[in-house]
Design a protein around this motif. Structure first.
Motif, PDB file in Angstrom:
ATOM      1  N   ASP A   1       0.495  -1.312  -0.161  1.00 48.72           N
ATOM      2  CA  ASP A   1       0.013   0.029   0.094  1.00 48.72           C
ATOM      3  C   ASP A   1       0.937   1.265   0.111  1.00 48.72           C
ATOM      4  O   ASP A   1       0.301   2.145   0.359  1.00 48.72           O
ATOM      5  CB  ASP A   1      -1.087   0.125   1.074  1.00 48.72           C
ATOM      6  CG  ASP A   1      -2.100  -0.853   1.229  1.00 48.72           C
ATOM      7  OD1 ASP A   1      -2.674  -1.298   0.061  1.00 48.72           O
ATOM      8  OD2 ASP A   1      -2.381  -1.764   2.288  1.00 48.72           O
TER       9      ASP A   1
ATOM     10  N   THR B   1      -9.428   1.171  -6.815  1.00 51.40           N
ATOM     11  CA  THR B   1      -8.494   0.384  -6.382  1.00 51.40           C
ATOM     12  C   THR B   1      -8.504   0.751  -4.792  1.00 51.40           C
ATOM     13  O   THR B   1      -9.748   0.702  -4.241  1.00 51.40           O
ATOM     14  CB  THR B   1      -6.862   1.089  -6.834  1.00 51.40           C
ATOM     15  OG1 THR B   1      -6.030   0.415  -6.061  1.00 51.40           O
ATOM     16  CG2 THR B   1      -6.868   2.585  -6.232  1.00 51.40           C
ATOM     17  N   THR B   2      -7.703   0.224  -4.130  1.00 50.99           N
ATOM     18  CA  THR B   2      -7.730   0.256  -2.605  1.00 50.99           C
ATOM     19  C   THR B   2      -7.661   1.601  -2.116  1.00 50.99           C
ATOM     20  O   THR B   2      -8.687   2.309  -1.809  1.00 50.99           O
ATOM     21  CB  THR B   2      -6.712  -0.502  -2.073  1.00 50.99           C
ATOM     22  OG1 THR B   2      -5.271  -0.265  -2.668  1.00 50.99           O
ATOM     23  CG2 THR B   2      -6.623  -1.974  -2.443  1.00 50.99           C
TER      24      THR B   2
ATOM     25  N   SER C   1      -2.604   4.667  -3.605  1.00 49.93           N
ATOM     26  CA  SER C   1      -2.422   3.900  -4.774  1.00 49.93           C
ATOM     27  C   SER C   1      -2.824   4.389  -6.195  1.00 49.93           C
ATOM     28  O   SER C   1      -2.437   3.615  -7.124  1.00 49.93           O
ATOM     29  CB  SER C   1      -3.191   2.704  -4.478  1.00 49.93           C
ATOM     30  OG  SER C   1      -2.661   1.963  -3.308  1.00 49.93           O
TER      31      SER C   1
ATOM     32  N   CYS D   1     -11.393   2.889  -3.098  1.00 55.66           N
ATOM     33  CA  CYS D   1     -12.740   2.359  -2.383  1.00 55.66           C
ATOM     34  C   CYS D   1     -12.347   2.880  -0.952  1.00 55.66           C
ATOM     35  O   CYS D   1     -13.296   2.564   0.049  1.00 55.66           O
ATOM     36  CB  CYS D   1     -13.069   1.057  -2.436  1.00 55.66           C
ATOM     37  SG  CYS D   1     -11.727  -0.183  -1.838  1.00 55.66           S
TER      38      CYS D   1
ATOM     39  N   LEU E   1     -10.290   1.146   1.151  1.00 54.55           N
ATOM     40  CA  LEU E   1      -9.887  -0.176   2.037  1.00 54.55           C
ATOM     41  C   LEU E   1      -8.557  -0.580   1.549  1.00 54.55           C
ATOM     42  O   LEU E   1      -8.156  -0.464   0.435  1.00 54.55           O
ATOM     43  CB  LEU E   1     -10.892  -1.233   1.753  1.00 54.55           C
ATOM     44  CG  LEU E   1     -12.350  -0.933   2.203  1.00 54.55           C
ATOM     45  CD1 LEU E   1     -13.255  -2.271   1.695  1.00 54.55           C
ATOM     46  CD2 LEU E   1     -12.488  -0.947   3.618  1.00 54.55           C
TER      47      LEU E   1
ATOM     48  N   THR F   1      -5.136  -2.938   1.425  1.00 52.64           N
ATOM     49  CA  THR F   1      -4.971  -4.356   0.595  1.00 52.64           C
ATOM     50  C   THR F   1      -5.311  -5.469   1.662  1.00 52.64           C
ATOM     51  O   THR F   1      -5.992  -6.305   1.199  1.00 52.64           O
ATOM     52  CB  THR F   1      -3.599  -4.561   0.147  1.00 52.64           C
ATOM     53  OG1 THR F   1      -3.384  -3.412  -0.985  1.00 52.64           O
ATOM     54  CG2 THR F   1      -3.536  -5.632  -0.580  1.00 52.64           C
TER      55      THR F   1
ATOM     56  N   VAL G   1      -8.950  -5.780   1.987  1.00 52.06           N
ATOM     57  CA  VAL G   1      -9.785  -6.577   0.909  1.00 52.06           C
ATOM     58  C   VAL G   1      -9.382  -8.001   1.083  1.00 52.06           C
ATOM     59  O   VAL G   1     -10.440  -8.809   0.742  1.00 52.06           O
ATOM     60  CB  VAL G   1      -9.360  -6.074  -0.271  1.00 52.06           C
ATOM     61  CG1 VAL G   1      -9.890  -6.640  -1.544  1.00 52.06           C
ATOM     62  CG2 VAL G   1      -9.678  -4.513  -0.303  1.00 52.06           C
TER      63      VAL G   1
ATOM     64  N   ALA H   1     -15.933  -6.115   1.040  1.00 54.94           N
ATOM     65  CA  ALA H   1     -15.294  -4.917   0.378  1.00 54.94           C
ATOM     66  C   ALA H   1     -16.340  -4.632  -0.818  1.00 54.94           C
ATOM     67  O   ALA H   1     -16.144  -3.386  -1.402  1.00 54.94           O
ATOM     68  CB  ALA H   1     -14.112  -5.195  -0.244  1.00 54.94           C
TER      69      ALA H   1
ATOM     70  N   CYS I   1      -6.992  -4.510  -7.492  1.00 51.56           N
ATOM     71  CA  CYS I   1      -6.203  -5.095  -6.634  1.00 51.56           C
ATOM     72  C   CYS I   1      -6.702  -6.685  -6.720  1.00 51.56           C
ATOM     73  O   CYS I   1      -7.671  -6.818  -7.255  1.00 51.56           O
ATOM     74  CB  CYS I   1      -6.895  -4.894  -5.160  1.00 51.56           C
ATOM     75  SG  CYS I   1      -6.181  -5.716  -3.944  1.00 51.56           S
TER      76      CYS I   1
END
Length: 251
Positions: A41, A114-115, A119, A142, A144, A146, A149, A156, A180
């Protein structure tokens, strides 16, 4: 199939997703580095993971156990892909590029979900370097990490779907790329919730790898991916050197 992080659970999930997308005659192994980050991350974790990935491949080569027709790097971004293309003659695929290539084939404009926000920039940079940035209308996060998730991919879905819906309604995306490897199992749910195709980079990479290998193609060694210099300062595989040093120290 190389998981660039060290998470055993994510490695198992990646293997399952890859085998589900593979043809009956395709054999897939999935492995992770001996050292690195359990979730990627940040830039520091990405660079560390790239070294771990290179070490994994170097060990296979040194032990004469590298017997694969292609390699898929299952990290959404650059975690050593260019270096692997120097090291290997077989095709090397990155799931970010593969998802974007497939998205471009079935829609004019795509978005990546993505997370974390941090990122976004590395993914934008990778798509730009791959020549795919012009068709990417947005990269959204989103919120969250890695590891989150990985721990609860089903949970998620709501957060991913929310950003995917915004990408369609606000950014004009025709296709959503799931940014991801841990999101691999969410494709059907995201497609159903948002109403546009959602692409899992693992499945896209497996499909493209099978196609390229089937065409009898390999990585060109005429230019930038020519083998690197045999540099005596490069102690590969690194893990072997560390193991030897530990033995010397009695650890």
């Amino acid at each position: 199939m190389l998981n660039p992080n060290t998470s055993a659970s994510m490695t198992a999930e990646i293997l399952s997703a890859a085998r589900a997308a593979a043809a009956a005659q395709t054999e897939i192994d999935c492995m992770a580095p001996k050292f690195g980050a359990s979730a990627i991350d940040s830039a520091a974790e990405s660079y560390l993971s790239a070294v771990g990935v290179m070490d994994t491949v170097a060990a296979l080569i040194a032990e004469k156990r590298f017997d694969y027709h292609a390699v898929v790097l299952a990290g959404f971004g650059e975690h050593g892909k260019d270096a692997l293309q120097e090291m290997l003659s077989v095709p090397v695929f990155d799931i970010a590029e593969c998802a974007a290539h497939v998205a471009h084939l079935i829609g004019r404009r795509f978005s990546v979900v993505t997370t974390l926000t941090r990122s976004i920039a590395p993914i934008e940079d990778r798509l730009l370097l791959a020549g795919l940035g012009a068709h990417c209308v947005s990269v959204r996060a989103c919120g969250l990490g890695t590891a989150e998730v990985d721990a609860d991919p089903t949970g998620a879905v709501a957060a991913i779907a929310e950003e995917a819906a915004r990408a369609v309604s606000e950014d004009g995306a025709d296709v959503i790329c799931l940014g991801c490897a841990g999101m691999a199992g969410a494709c059907a749910a995201i497609t159903a919730k948002v109403g546009v195709p959602a692409i899992d980079g693992i499945a896209a990479a497996v499909a493209l790898a099978q196609a390229v290998v089937g065409l009898g193609l390999s990585t060109s060694k005429a230019g930038v991916y020519a083998p690197g210099p045999d540099n005596p300062r490069s102690h590969w595989p690194l893990s072997k050197a560390l193991e030897s040093k530990a033995l010397e120290l009695g650890e």
